[in-house]
Write a protein that holds these residues in place. Structure first.
Motif, PDB file in Angstrom:
ATOM      1  N   MET A 134      -7.375 -11.144 -14.073  1.00  0.00           N
ATOM      2  CA  MET A 134      -7.055 -11.654 -15.411  1.00  0.00           C
ATOM      3  C   MET A 134      -5.580 -11.443 -15.749  1.00  0.00           C
ATOM      4  SD  MET A 134      -9.662 -13.190 -16.245  1.00  0.00           S
ATOM      5  CE  MET A 134     -10.874 -13.286 -14.947  1.00  0.00           C
ATOM      6  N   MET A 135      -5.010 -10.334 -15.315  1.00  0.00           N
ATOM      7  CA  MET A 135      -3.575 -10.104 -15.553  1.00  0.00           C
ATOM      8  C   MET A 135      -2.740 -11.126 -14.778  1.00  0.00           C
ATOM      9  SD  MET A 135      -3.201  -5.958 -15.967  1.00  0.00           S
ATOM     10  CE  MET A 135      -3.964  -5.528 -14.415  1.00  0.00           C
ATOM     11  N   SER A 136      -3.186 -11.483 -13.576  1.00  0.00           N
ATOM     12  CA  SER A 136      -2.483 -12.507 -12.791  1.00  0.00           C
ATOM     13  C   SER A 136      -2.555 -13.863 -13.481  1.00  0.00           C
ATOM     14  CB  SER A 136      -3.078 -12.603 -11.379  1.00  0.00           C
ATOM     15  OG  SER A 136      -2.856 -11.416 -10.663  1.00  0.00           O
ATOM     16  N   LEU A 137      -3.707 -14.179 -14.055  1.00  0.00           N
ATOM     17  CA  LEU A 137      -3.823 -15.442 -14.800  1.00  0.00           C
ATOM     18  C   LEU A 137      -2.872 -15.462 -15.987  1.00  0.00           C
ATOM     19  CD1 LEU A 137      -7.667 -16.159 -14.818  1.00  0.00           C
ATOM     20  CD2 LEU A 137      -5.895 -17.317 -13.490  1.00  0.00           C
ATOM     21  N   LEU A 138      -2.758 -14.324 -16.670  1.00  0.00           N
ATOM     22  CA  LEU A 138      -1.807 -14.249 -17.784  1.00  0.00           C
ATOM     23  C   LEU A 138      -0.381 -14.471 -17.295  1.00  0.00           C
ATOM     24  CD1 LEU A 138      -3.080 -11.348 -20.066  1.00  0.00           C
ATOM     25  CD2 LEU A 138      -3.035 -13.803 -20.563  1.00  0.00           C
ATOM     26  N   ASP A 139      -0.048 -13.926 -16.129  1.00  0.00           N
ATOM     27  CA  ASP A 139       1.287 -14.136 -15.565  1.00  0.00           C
ATOM     28  C   ASP A 139       1.545 -15.620 -15.314  1.00  0.00           C
ATOM     29  OD1 ASP A 139       1.847 -11.419 -15.596  1.00  0.00           O
ATOM     30  OD2 ASP A 139       1.358 -11.119 -13.464  1.00  0.00           O
ATOM     31  N   VAL A 140       0.541 -16.321 -14.792  1.00  0.00           N
ATOM     32  CA  VAL A 140       0.686 -17.755 -14.538  1.00  0.00           C
ATOM     33  C   VAL A 140       0.919 -18.493 -15.855  1.00  0.00           C
ATOM     34  CG1 VAL A 140      -0.548 -19.841 -13.787  1.00  0.00           C
ATOM     35  CG2 VAL A 140      -0.634 -17.770 -12.385  1.00  0.00           C
ATOM     36  N   ILE A 141       0.101 -18.190 -16.844  1.00  0.00           N
ATOM     37  CA  ILE A 141       0.238 -18.858 -18.148  1.00  0.00           C
ATOM     38  C   ILE A 141       1.593 -18.534 -18.772  1.00  0.00           C
ATOM     39  CG2 ILE A 141      -0.643 -18.896 -20.516  1.00  0.00           C
ATOM     40  CD1 ILE A 141      -3.481 -18.560 -19.247  1.00  0.00           C
ATOM     41  N   ASP A 142       1.974 -17.271 -18.729  1.00  0.00           N
ATOM     42  CA  ASP A 142       3.229 -16.842 -19.348  1.00  0.00           C
ATOM     43  C   ASP A 142       4.471 -17.368 -18.615  1.00  0.00           C
ATOM     44  OD1 ASP A 142       1.804 -15.565 -21.317  1.00  0.00           O
ATOM     45  OD2 ASP A 142       2.064 -13.549 -20.468  1.00  0.00           O
ATOM     46  N   SER A 143       4.296 -17.821 -17.379  1.00  0.00           N
ATOM     47  CA  SER A 143       5.426 -18.371 -16.627  1.00  0.00           C
ATOM     48  C   SER A 143       5.901 -19.689 -17.221  1.00  0.00           C
ATOM     49  CB  SER A 143       5.040 -18.577 -15.165  1.00  0.00           C
ATOM     50  OG  SER A 143       4.199 -19.729 -15.029  1.00  0.00           O
ATOM     51  N   GLY A 144       5.044 -20.308 -18.052  1.00  0.00           N
ATOM     52  CA  GLY A 144       5.405 -21.587 -18.655  1.00  0.00           C
ATOM     53  C   GLY A 144       5.019 -22.779 -17.802  1.00  0.00           C
ATOM     54  N   LEU A 145       4.440 -22.522 -16.650  1.00  0.00           N
ATOM     55  CA  LEU A 145       3.992 -23.597 -15.775  1.00  0.00           C
ATOM     56  C   LEU A 145       2.919 -24.423 -16.485  1.00  0.00           C
ATOM     57  CD1 LEU A 145       4.415 -24.617 -12.859  1.00  0.00           C
ATOM     58  CD2 LEU A 145       2.546 -23.133 -12.170  1.00  0.00           C
ATOM     59  N   ASN A 146       2.986 -25.721 -16.348  1.00  0.00           N
ATOM     60  CA  ASN A 146       1.987 -26.601 -16.917  1.00  0.00           C
ATOM     61  C   ASN A 146       0.610 -26.218 -16.357  1.00  0.00           C
ATOM     62  OD1 ASN A 146       0.217 -29.091 -16.510  1.00  0.00           O
ATOM     63  ND2 ASN A 146       1.714 -29.843 -18.000  1.00  0.00           N
ATOM     64  N   LEU A 147      -0.401 -26.133 -17.215  1.00  0.00           N
ATOM     65  CA  LEU A 147      -1.731 -25.694 -16.780  1.00  0.00           C
ATOM     66  C   LEU A 147      -2.326 -26.603 -15.716  1.00  0.00           C
ATOM     67  CD1 LEU A 147      -3.350 -24.549 -20.146  1.00  0.00           C
ATOM     68  CD2 LEU A 147      -2.416 -23.116 -18.312  1.00  0.00           C
ATOM     69  N   PHE A 148      -2.017 -27.895 -15.762  1.00  0.00           N
ATOM     70  CA  PHE A 148      -2.510 -28.803 -14.724  1.00  0.00           C
ATOM     71  C   PHE A 148      -1.852 -28.484 -13.386  1.00  0.00           C
ATOM     72  CE2 PHE A 148      -3.418 -31.217 -18.592  1.00  0.00           C
ATOM     73  CZ  PHE A 148      -4.739 -31.577 -18.363  1.00  0.00           C
ATOM     74  N   GLN A 149      -0.548 -28.214 -13.398  1.00  0.00           N
ATOM     75  CA  GLN A 149       0.158 -27.847 -12.178  1.00  0.00           C
ATOM     76  C   GLN A 149      -0.317 -26.486 -11.661  1.00  0.00           C
ATOM     77  OE1 GLN A 149       4.057 -28.111 -13.916  1.00  0.00           O
ATOM     78  NE2 GLN A 149       4.549 -29.951 -12.710  1.00  0.00           N
ATOM     79  N   ALA A 150      -0.632 -25.591 -12.579  1.00  0.00           N
ATOM     80  CA  ALA A 150      -1.046 -24.244 -12.215  1.00  0.00           C
ATOM     81  C   ALA A 150      -2.416 -24.216 -11.523  1.00  0.00           C
ATOM     82  CB  ALA A 150      -1.075 -23.351 -13.456  1.00  0.00           C
ATOM     83  N   GLU A 151      -3.188 -25.280 -11.661  1.00  0.00           N
ATOM     84  CA  GLU A 151      -4.524 -25.299 -11.037  1.00  0.00           C
ATOM     85  C   GLU A 151      -4.436 -25.047  -9.531  1.00  0.00           C
ATOM     86  OE1 GLU A 151      -6.694 -28.795 -12.297  1.00  0.00           O
ATOM     87  OE2 GLU A 151      -7.393 -27.688 -14.051  1.00  0.00           O
ATOM     88  N   ALA A 152      -3.359 -25.501  -8.893  1.00  0.00           N
ATOM     89  CA  ALA A 152      -3.197 -25.299  -7.453  1.00  0.00           C
ATOM     90  C   ALA A 152      -3.066 -23.820  -7.099  1.00  0.00           C
ATOM     91  CB  ALA A 152      -1.975 -26.072  -6.964  1.00  0.00           C
ATOM     92  N   LEU A 153      -2.642 -22.998  -8.054  1.00  0.00           N
ATOM     93  CA  LEU A 153      -2.448 -21.565  -7.802  1.00  0.00           C
ATOM     94  C   LEU A 153      -3.730 -20.741  -7.993  1.00  0.00           C
ATOM     95  CD1 LEU A 153       0.896 -21.122  -9.772  1.00  0.00           C
ATOM     96  CD2 LEU A 153       0.620 -21.429  -7.311  1.00  0.00           C
ATOM     97  N   LEU A 154      -4.719 -21.328  -8.641  1.00  0.00           N
ATOM     98  CA  LEU A 154      -5.906 -20.554  -9.017  1.00  0.00           C
ATOM     99  C   LEU A 154      -6.684 -20.040  -7.812  1.00  0.00           C
ATOM    100  CD1 LEU A 154      -7.214 -22.633 -12.042  1.00  0.00           C
ATOM    101  CD2 LEU A 154      -5.868 -20.520 -12.070  1.00  0.00           C
ATOM    102  N   GLU A 155      -6.674 -20.778  -6.726  1.00  0.00           N
ATOM    103  CA  GLU A 155      -7.464 -20.382  -5.561  1.00  0.00           C
ATOM    104  C   GLU A 155      -7.021 -19.034  -4.991  1.00  0.00           C
ATOM    105  OE1 GLU A 155      -8.471 -22.538  -1.493  1.00  0.00           O
ATOM    106  OE2 GLU A 155      -8.706 -23.818  -3.274  1.00  0.00           O
ATOM    107  N   GLY A 156      -5.730 -18.721  -5.074  1.00  0.00           N
ATOM    108  CA  GLY A 156      -5.232 -17.466  -4.529  1.00  0.00           C
ATOM    109  C   GLY A 156      -5.259 -16.297  -5.504  1.00  0.00           C
TER     110      GLY A 156
END
Length: 159
Positions: A134-156
């Motif tokens: 969950m902390m990693s997900l917050l890091d992704v969100i807080d990075s400002g990356l578009n949530l649609f683009q961030a979907e590719a990162l979710l698997e890892g």
């Protein structure tokens, strides 16, 4: 033989795990409504994992000849103000879950119930992973990356 206090806490924990399942389903629905299919799938998978945790505890109780009724489980929100709010809710829930497992371990230790203590150790290790995810997900969100683009990162995330 499982001691009384750890037994009561284990039965209650089944309800907590099923409530977490509900919460993650609600978060999945939130993302599904926003056409964020990858995020929705991620949280559906989390929901399935929580249901599996409940079943693991149920199996332990059955294997130790504990008769019990399933705890009641309430509903869960399906809308959040933002993706960040949804993930913060998940992190907060995981931290509460960690505290419950720590209390369960303390009760087992106090009761000299080594069987339950050893069983709970697996969950304590699992909680480290859950909180880190969950902390990693917050890091992704807080990075400002578009949530649609961030979907590719979710698997890892969480590995």
């Amino acid at each position: 033989m499982i001691s009384e206090q750890p037994k009561a806490l284990l039965i209650a924990q089944v309800g907590h795990e099923l409530s977490a399942h509900q919460m993650y389903m609600g978060i999945a629905l939130h993302f599904e409504r926003g056409s964020l299919k990858g995020w929705a799938r991620f949280f559906r998978d989390q929901a399935t994992e929580e249901a599996g945790h409940a079943w693991k505890i149920i199996t332990f109780l059955v294997d130790n000849e504990v008769e019990f009724s399933l705890p009641q489980v309430g509903g869960a929100p399906t809308t959040y103000d933002s993706a960040r709010d949804a993930v913060v809710a998940a992190l907060t829930s995981e931290r509460r879950m960690t505290a419950k497992f720590e209390a369960l371990a303390d009760a087992a230790r106090e009761a000299k119930d080594n069987r339950t203590l050893q069983f709970v150790q697996w969950f304590l290790e699992e909680q480290v992973e859950e909180e880190r995810t969950m902390m990693s997900l917050l890091d992704v969100i807080d990075s400002g990356l578009n949530l649609f683009q961030a979907e590719a990162l979710l698997e890892g995330i969480g590995e």
